[in-house]
Write a protein that holds these residues in place. Structure first.
Motif, PDB file in Angstrom:
ATOM      1  N   CYS A 377       0.822  -1.212   0.000  1.00 57.15           N
ATOM      2  CA  CYS A 377       0.000   0.000   0.000  1.00 57.15           C
ATOM      3  C   CYS A 377       0.856   1.262   0.000  1.00 57.15           C
ATOM      4  O   CYS A 377       0.577   2.219  -0.729  1.00 57.15           O
ATOM      5  CB  CYS A 377      -0.934   0.009   1.207  1.00 57.15           C
ATOM      6  N   ILE A 378       1.913   1.254   0.823  1.00 56.24           N
ATOM      7  CA  ILE A 378       2.723   2.465   0.965  1.00 56.24           C
ATOM      8  C   ILE A 378       3.550   2.724  -0.284  1.00 56.24           C
ATOM      9  O   ILE A 378       3.685   3.874  -0.723  1.00 56.24           O
ATOM     10  CB  ILE A 378       3.622   2.342   2.212  1.00 56.24           C
ATOM     11  N   CYS A 379       4.124   1.674  -0.870  1.00 60.33           N
ATOM     12  CA  CYS A 379       4.894   1.859  -2.106  1.00 60.33           C
ATOM     13  C   CYS A 379       4.041   2.511  -3.179  1.00 60.33           C
ATOM     14  O   CYS A 379       4.466   3.454  -3.846  1.00 60.33           O
ATOM     15  CB  CYS A 379       5.418   0.510  -2.604  1.00 60.33           C
ATOM     16  N   SER A 380       2.831   2.010  -3.354  1.00 59.04           N
ATOM     17  CA  SER A 380       1.964   2.551  -4.395  1.00 59.04           C
ATOM     18  C   SER A 380       1.441   3.929  -4.019  1.00 59.04           C
ATOM     19  O   SER A 380       1.423   4.845  -4.857  1.00 59.04           O
ATOM     20  CB  SER A 380       0.793   1.599  -4.653  1.00 59.04           C
ATOM     21  N   TYR A 381       1.045   4.124  -2.744  1.00 62.66           N
ATOM     22  CA  TYR A 381       0.450   5.402  -2.348  1.00 62.66           C
ATOM     23  C   TYR A 381       1.471   6.536  -2.409  1.00 62.66           C
ATOM     24  O   TYR A 381       1.257   7.546  -3.074  1.00 62.66           O
ATOM     25  CB  TYR A 381      -0.126   5.294  -0.936  1.00 62.66           C
ATOM     26  N   TYR A 382       2.601   6.372  -1.699  1.00 60.60           N
ATOM     27  CA  TYR A 382       3.604   7.429  -1.693  1.00 60.60           C
ATOM     28  C   TYR A 382       4.226   7.611  -3.072  1.00 60.60           C
ATOM     29  O   TYR A 382       4.536   8.734  -3.478  1.00 60.60           O
ATOM     30  CB  TYR A 382       4.690   7.125  -0.656  1.00 60.60           C
ATOM     31  N   SER A 551     -11.038  -1.718  -0.602  1.00 64.16           N
ATOM     32  CA  SER A 551     -10.398  -0.465  -0.975  1.00 64.16           C
ATOM     33  C   SER A 551      -9.172  -0.701  -1.850  1.00 64.16           C
ATOM     34  O   SER A 551      -8.932   0.036  -2.816  1.00 64.16           O
ATOM     35  CB  SER A 551     -10.001   0.308   0.287  1.00 64.16           C
ATOM     36  N   SER A 552      -8.405  -1.746  -1.530  1.00 62.87           N
ATOM     37  CA  SER A 552      -7.212  -2.049  -2.329  1.00 62.87           C
ATOM     38  C   SER A 552      -7.587  -2.461  -3.750  1.00 62.87           C
ATOM     39  O   SER A 552      -6.930  -2.062  -4.722  1.00 62.87           O
ATOM     40  CB  SER A 552      -6.397  -3.154  -1.656  1.00 62.87           C
ATOM     41  N   VAL A 553      -8.648  -3.246  -3.882  1.00 61.86           N
ATOM     42  CA  VAL A 553      -9.080  -3.690  -5.219  1.00 61.86           C
ATOM     43  C   VAL A 553      -9.559  -2.503  -6.055  1.00 61.86           C
ATOM     44  O   VAL A 553      -9.179  -2.341  -7.228  1.00 61.86           O
ATOM     45  CB  VAL A 553     -10.193  -4.751  -5.097  1.00 61.86           C
ATOM     46  N   ILE A 554     -10.385  -1.641  -5.466  1.00 63.90           N
ATOM     47  CA  ILE A 554     -10.891  -0.479  -6.205  1.00 63.90           C
ATOM     48  C   ILE A 554      -9.748   0.476  -6.556  1.00 63.90           C
ATOM     49  O   ILE A 554      -9.712   1.041  -7.657  1.00 63.90           O
ATOM     50  CB  ILE A 554     -11.978   0.247  -5.383  1.00 63.90           C
ATOM     51  N   SER A 555      -8.785   0.643  -5.629  1.00 64.13           N
ATOM     52  CA  SER A 555      -7.618   1.484  -5.917  1.00 64.13           C
ATOM     53  C   SER A 555      -6.801   0.903  -7.056  1.00 64.13           C
ATOM     54  O   SER A 555      -6.277   1.637  -7.904  1.00 64.13           O
ATOM     55  CB  SER A 555      -6.750   1.620  -4.664  1.00 64.13           C
ATOM     56  N   CYS A 556      -6.692  -0.427  -7.070  1.00 66.41           N
ATOM     57  CA  CYS A 556      -5.964  -1.105  -8.156  1.00 66.41           C
ATOM     58  C   CYS A 556      -6.618  -0.822  -9.503  1.00 66.41           C
ATOM     59  O   CYS A 556      -5.942  -0.505 -10.486  1.00 66.41           O
ATOM     60  CB  CYS A 556      -5.912  -2.599  -7.871  1.00 66.41           C
ATOM     61  N   ILE A 557      -7.944  -0.911  -9.545  1.00 65.07           N
ATOM     62  CA  ILE A 557      -8.665  -0.652 -10.800  1.00 65.07           C
ATOM     63  C   ILE A 557      -8.504   0.808 -11.220  1.00 65.07           C
ATOM     64  O   ILE A 557      -8.324   1.126 -12.408  1.00 65.07           O
ATOM     65  CB  ILE A 557     -10.154  -1.003 -10.632  1.00 65.07           C
ATOM     66  N   SER A 558      -8.555   1.729 -10.232  1.00 62.21           N
ATOM     67  CA  SER A 558      -8.455   3.155 -10.558  1.00 62.21           C
ATOM     68  C   SER A 558      -7.100   3.523 -11.146  1.00 62.21           C
ATOM     69  O   SER A 558      -6.975   4.534 -11.837  1.00 62.21           O
ATOM     70  CB  SER A 558      -8.725   3.998  -9.310  1.00 62.21           C
ATOM     71  N   CYS A 559      -6.067   2.705 -10.858  1.00 56.93           N
ATOM     72  CA  CYS A 559      -4.736   3.001 -11.397  1.00 56.93           C
ATOM     73  C   CYS A 559      -4.723   3.035 -12.921  1.00 56.93           C
ATOM     74  O   CYS A 559      -3.968   3.802 -13.533  1.00 56.93           O
ATOM     75  CB  CYS A 559      -3.723   1.965 -10.903  1.00 56.93           C
ATOM     76  N   CYS A 576      -6.930  13.157  -6.973  1.00 61.49           N
ATOM     77  CA  CYS A 576      -8.014  13.223  -5.986  1.00 61.49           C
ATOM     78  C   CYS A 576      -8.790  11.911  -5.925  1.00 61.49           C
ATOM     79  O   CYS A 576      -9.164  11.440  -4.840  1.00 61.49           O
ATOM     80  CB  CYS A 576      -8.955  14.381  -6.318  1.00 61.49           C
ATOM     81  N   LEU A 577      -9.039  11.313  -7.088  1.00 63.48           N
ATOM     82  CA  LEU A 577      -9.772  10.042  -7.135  1.00 63.48           C
ATOM     83  C   LEU A 577      -9.013   8.947  -6.402  1.00 63.48           C
ATOM     84  O   LEU A 577      -9.575   8.227  -5.571  1.00 63.48           O
ATOM     85  CB  LEU A 577     -10.018   9.642  -8.590  1.00 63.48           C
ATOM     86  N   PHE A 578      -7.734   8.821  -6.701  1.00 64.94           N
ATOM     87  CA  PHE A 578      -6.929   7.765  -6.076  1.00 64.94           C
ATOM     88  C   PHE A 578      -6.830   7.976  -4.566  1.00 64.94           C
ATOM     89  O   PHE A 578      -6.963   7.027  -3.784  1.00 64.94           O
ATOM     90  CB  PHE A 578      -5.535   7.741  -6.695  1.00 64.94           C
ATOM     91  N   GLY A 579      -6.595   9.217  -4.131  1.00 66.16           N
ATOM     92  CA  GLY A 579      -6.492   9.489  -2.699  1.00 66.16           C
ATOM     93  C   GLY A 579      -7.779   9.198  -1.959  1.00 66.16           C
ATOM     94  O   GLY A 579      -7.769   8.631  -0.858  1.00 66.16           O
ATOM     95  N   GLY A 580      -8.921   9.566  -2.548  1.00 70.44           N
ATOM     96  CA  GLY A 580     -10.209   9.338  -1.898  1.00 70.44           C
ATOM     97  C   GLY A 580     -10.545   7.872  -1.748  1.00 70.44           C
ATOM     98  O   GLY A 580     -11.204   7.464  -0.775  1.00 70.44           O
ATOM     99  N   ILE A 581     -10.083   7.038  -2.694  1.00 68.63           N
ATOM    100  CA  ILE A 581     -10.383   5.602  -2.634  1.00 68.63           C
ATOM    101  C   ILE A 581      -9.423   4.865  -1.708  1.00 68.63           C
ATOM    102  O   ILE A 581      -9.824   4.027  -0.896  1.00 68.63           O
ATOM    103  CB  ILE A 581     -10.324   4.991  -4.048  1.00 68.63           C
ATOM    104  N   SER A 582      -8.147   5.186  -1.797  1.00 72.22           N
ATOM    105  CA  SER A 582      -7.129   4.406  -1.075  1.00 72.22           C
ATOM    106  C   SER A 582      -7.094   4.686   0.414  1.00 72.22           C
ATOM    107  O   SER A 582      -6.554   3.880   1.182  1.00 72.22           O
ATOM    108  CB  SER A 582      -5.742   4.683  -1.678  1.00 72.22           C
ATOM    109  N   ILE A 583      -7.659   5.816   0.865  1.00 73.11           N
ATOM    110  CA  ILE A 583      -7.569   6.154   2.290  1.00 73.11           C
ATOM    111  C   ILE A 583      -8.286   5.125   3.164  1.00 73.11           C
ATOM    112  O   ILE A 583      -7.898   4.897   4.312  1.00 73.11           O
ATOM    113  CB  ILE A 583      -8.151   7.570   2.537  1.00 73.11           C
TER     114      ILE A 583
END
Length: 662
Positions: A377-382, A551-559, A576-583
Motif C-alpha cells: 500500500c505504501i509503495c503505491s500510495y507514496y 479499498s485495495s481492489v478499487i484502488s488497483c482498478i483506478s490506477c 483526488c480520485l486515487f487518494g479518496g479511494i485508497s484512504i
C-alpha cells in the motif's frame, strides 16, 4: 448489545461491589478501606473505597505459608503456569471490555479524540514541510541536487528511527509520557530549524524533528484504542485518521498563505537571512505545541497501568472516565461499581499465539503479513502521490517549452536591453556594443553566438546558459552569470567585477509554482475526506478485512485510469480520485494493527511496522520518480500489482471486528 453486556458482567462476577461485598459478608471479613465505618455508615458517591485485587485474599493466605510455599510456587510446572497466564489474560480482556461498557462513550473520549488528533495532525504537517519549503530553501542555501534529495529523505529516516524508539518506549514508560517527550523533541527542533542558516544544521534539525514526530502514529492509535469499547473502536479510530488529513490541509494552506509573501522577511547583513519560508516552518510547529499543552490535561492509558501492575492508578482513571461521561449525560448519581481488576503475569515475548506455535511462525503470522500489506500500500500510495505532482511539472515543462521562441543569425548593435528576457533560444547571433542592464534572464539559451564590447550589469538569471559562445572585450558587473553558465565558451579580454554572492532568490514565477505545489496538495489531501467518512461509518459494519481488501481492489482498478491523464487538470482529478479511494485501506490497516497485538507489546509492534513502512515510502518514491517523463506504463503497472498483492494478503489476516482488545 444488552445481551452481550450481561454476558460479560456474568463472566467477571466477583469484581463488582454487589458480589464482592456479599462474599465479604459471608466470610465475615472487611477491607482496610472500610475500617472505621459502622455497617450503617453511608458511603458517599465518589468516595475512594480502596481497590483490593482479585487475588488479595489468596495472597494473604499464601503469605502465611512461609518461604517454603513461595519457593515451591516458583518451580511449578511451566505448562500449568502458561495456561493460568492465558486464562488471566482472557479474564482481564473481558473484564476491561465490560468496564469500558460501564464507563460508556461520551465527553471523555471526545476530549481525548481532539487532544490526540492534534498529535496526529502534527505528523501530517511534518510530511509536507520539506517538500513545500524546498523550492525556496534550495536557493537560500545554495543546495545541489544531492543535497536536495538528502533533505527530502532525512525526514523519513528520522520518522523511521522515531517509530522504533517511541513505540518501544511507550510500552515501558507509558503512552502519554512517551508522546509528550516525542512531541517536545519535534517542537524544539522544528523551532530551531526555522532559524538556523547552514544546510548541515538545518538537515540535523529536520532529522531530529522527524525522530520526534515518528512516535505519533504508533502511540496515538494505541493510546486512543485503550479507551474505546469494541463496538466503537473501528469507527472512532477511523474518525481519528481525519486529523492526518487536516494536518495536510493546514500545511498546504499555510504554505500558500505565507511562502509567496516575500515581504515577511528580514536580514542582518549577508550572514543572516530570514525569508518567508522560515516563517512557514515556524508556523508548522504549532500543532505539535498545542498537542503538548492539551496532553497535560488528559491521563495515562489505564490499560497500560493494569498491564504493569499499577491497579490503583488504572482504577482511578477508569472511574474518571465513568464519572465524566455520566455527568455529561445527565446521570451524576451513577456510581462506578468496579472494585478490583484482574492481575496478569507479564511474559517477555513479542506476541503470544500459543505455546505450540514455533517462534518463527508467530513472527510470520502477526508481523510478516501486515508488513507486506503495508509495503504494497505504501509503495503505491507514496509513489503515486509524488509521481502525480512530478508528472504535472513535466506536463507544464512540455507546455512551456512548446512556446519557446527561436532566433537565428540575428545581428544586434548598440541596443540596450533593460527588460526581462524569457524562454528564448538565440543561435549564431552577433551582438556588438550592446548593454544588458538591470534585467532578468529566464530560460534563455545563446548558442554559437559572438558578444563584442558588450556590457552586462545587475543581471539575475535562472536556467540561462551560453554554449559555444565567444566574448570579446566584454564587461560583467554585479551579475550571477557564474562560470557554470558558460559551456565551451571563449572569453577574450573580458572581465567579471563584483559578481553576486551566494544563491539568488528568484520569485518571479513563484505564483505558478505555488499553485502547482500547494494547491494540488491541498486538493489531493482534501479529496480523502469522503473516503474517511465512508470508512468510519462502515468499519464496524462490514469489518476491517473487507474494508482493506475492497479499498485495495478499487484502488488497483483506478490506477488504470491514469493512462488518460494527459493534461494538468486531468492529473489533478486522478490524484483526488486515487487518494479518496485508497484512504479506506489505510484506516483499516491502522485499526487492524491496533487490535492484532497484545496491550503490553502494542506500540512496540505498531512502531516496528510503521518504521519499516517508511523504508517502503522511500522505495516507492525513488521508483516512481525515475520514470517521470519516460513512460506511464511501468509506474501504473507497479502500483496496480502492489495493490492487488495487498488485497490478496489482506484476506489472510484474522478479522478483529467484535473482539475484545487483547
Amino acid at each position: 448489545m444488552e445481551e452481550n453486556y450481561q454476558n460479560r458482567t456474568a463472566f467477571i462476577k466477583g469484581y463488582y461491589r454487589g458480589d464482592s461485598q456479599a462474599a465479604n459478608d459471608d466470610e465475615g471479613g472487611h477491607s482496610d478501606s472500610t475500617e472505621g465505618h459502622d455497617e450503617d455508615d453511608e458511603i458517599y458517591e465518589g468516595e475512594y473505597q480502596g481497590i483490593p485485587r482479585a487475588e488479595s485474599g489468596k495472597d494473604s493466605l499464601a503469605g502465611g505459608q512461609g518461604s517454603m510455599g513461595a519457593g515451591a510456587q516458583q518451580f511449578r510446572d511451566i505448562g500449568v503456569s502458561e495456561a493460568e497466564r492465558r486464562k488471566d489474560q482472557e479474564e482481564l480482556a473481558q473484564q476491561y471490555e465490560t468496564i469500558l461498557q460501564e464507563c460508556g462513550h461520551g465527553k471523555f473520549q471526545w476530549c481525548l479524540y481532539f487532544v490526540l488528533g492534534l498529535a496526529l495532525m502534527a505528523d501530517g504537517v511534518e510530511i509536507f514541510v520539506v517538500g513545500f519549503v524546498l523550492p525556496s530553501a534550495e536557493k537560500d542555501m545554495c543546495l545541489s541536487e544531492p543535497n536536495k534529495s538528502m533533505l527530502g529523505l532525512i525526514v523519513y529516516f528520522g520518522m523511521m528511527v522515531g517509530a522504533f524508539l517511541w513505540g518501544a518506549l511507550a510500552d515501558r514508560i507509558g503512552r502519554r509520557q512517551s508522546l509528550l517527550i516525542s512531541l517536545s523533541i519535534n517542537s524544539v527542533f522544528s523551532f530551531f530549524s526555522s532559524f538556523v542558516q547552514g544546510y548541515s544544521t538545518f538537515l540535523f534539525c529536520r532529522l531530529l524533528s522527524g525522530v520526534g514526530i515518528g512516535g505519533s502514529i504508533p502511540i496515538v492509535f494505541s493510546y486512543y484504542s485503550e479507551f474505546l469499547s469494541q463496538e466503537k473502536r473501528g469507527e472512532h479510530l477511523s474518525w481519528l485518521c481525519m486529523f492526518w488529513m487536516i494536518g495536510g490541509i493546514y500545511a498546504s494552506a499555510m504554505a500558500w498563505a505565507i511562502i509567496p509573501h516575500y515581504g515577511w522577511s528580514f536580514q542582518m547583513g549577508s550572514a543572516y537571512q530570514f525569508h518567508s519560508w522560515r516563517v512557514f516552518v515556524l508556523v508548522c510547529a504549532f500543532p505539535s505545541v498545542a498537542a503538548i499543552a492539551a496532553l497535560n490535561a488528559v491521563p495515562e492509558s489505564p490499560r497500560f497501568y493494569l498491564e504493569n501492575g499499577k491497579h490503583d492508578e488504572g482504577w482511578m482513571i477508569l472511574k474518571q472516565v465513568h464519572d465524566t461521561n455520566m455527568r455529561a449525560k445527565g446521570y451524576p448519581e451513577r456510581v462506578f461499581s468496579v472494585t478490583s481488576i484482574k492481575t496478569v503475569k507479564p511474559v517477555d515475548e513479542l506476541v503470544d499465539t500459543g505455546t505450540d506455535t514455533p517462534v518463527w511462525q508467530r513472527y510470520r503470522l502477526k508481523i510478516m503479513k501486515p508488513l507486506l500489506i503495508c509495503y504494497s500500500c505504501i509503495c503505491s500510495y507514496y509513489g503515486l502521490t509524488v509521481w502525480f505532482p512530478d508528472m504535472i511539472k513535466y506536463i507544464q515543462k512540455q507546455e512551456y517549452e512548446s512556446k519557446t521562441k527561436t532566433f537565428t543569425k540575428e545581428r544586434v548593435e548598440h541596443v540596450t536591453f533593460n527588460f526581462t528576457l524569457e524562454n528564448q533560444v538565440h543561435r549564431e547571433g552577433y551582438y556588438f556594443n550592446d548593454k544588458f542592464l538591470n534585467l532578468k534572464m529566464k530560460s534563455m539559451v545563446f548558442e554559437d553566438s559572438v558578444f563584442e564590447e558588450c556590457y552586462f550589469e545587475d543581471i539575475t538569471s535562472t536556467h540561462t546558459f551560453f554554449r559555444n559562445c565567444t566574448f570579446v572585450a566584454s564587461l560583467f558587473y554585479n551579475t550571477d552569470l557564474f562560470k557554470y553558465r558558460f559551456v565551451n565558451c571563449k572569453l577574450v579580454n573580458s572581465t567579471f567585477l563584483h559578481n553576486k554572492e551566494g544563491c539568488i532568490l528568484d520569485f518571479s514565477d513563484d505564483f505558478n509554482n505555488a499553485y502547482m505545489i500547494y494547491f494540488v496538495n491541498f486538493l489531493g489531501t482534501l479529496a480523502v475526506l469522503p473516503g474517511n467518512i465512508v470508512s468510519a461509518l462502515l468499519m464496524d459494519k462490514i469489518g476491517r478485512l473487507r474494508m482493506l481488501a475492497g479499498s485495495s481492489v478499487i484502488s488497483c482498478i483506478s490506477c488504470f485510469f491514469l493512462m488518460f491523464g494527459n493534461s494538468e487538470s486531468g492529473m489533478i482529478a486522478l490524484l483526488c480520485l486515487f487518494g479518496g479511494i485508497s484512504i479506506a485501506s489505510w484506516n483499516a490497516l491502522d485499526v487492524i494493527t491496533v487490535e492484532l497485538y497484545p496491550s503490553d507489546k502494542r506500540t512496540t509492534a505498531f512502531g516496528f511496522l510503521n518504521a519499516l513502512c517508511k523504508v517502503a515510502a522511500v522505495l516507492g518514491i525513488s521508483i516512481f520518480q525515475s520514470f517521470v517523463g519516460i513512460t506511464k506504463a511501468v509506474p501504473i503497472l507497479f502500483a496496480a500489482g502492489a495493490l492487488a498483492a495487498g488485497s490478496f494478503l489482506a484476506t489472510k489476516l484474522p478479522e478483529t471486528r467484535g473482539q475484545v482488545l487483547q
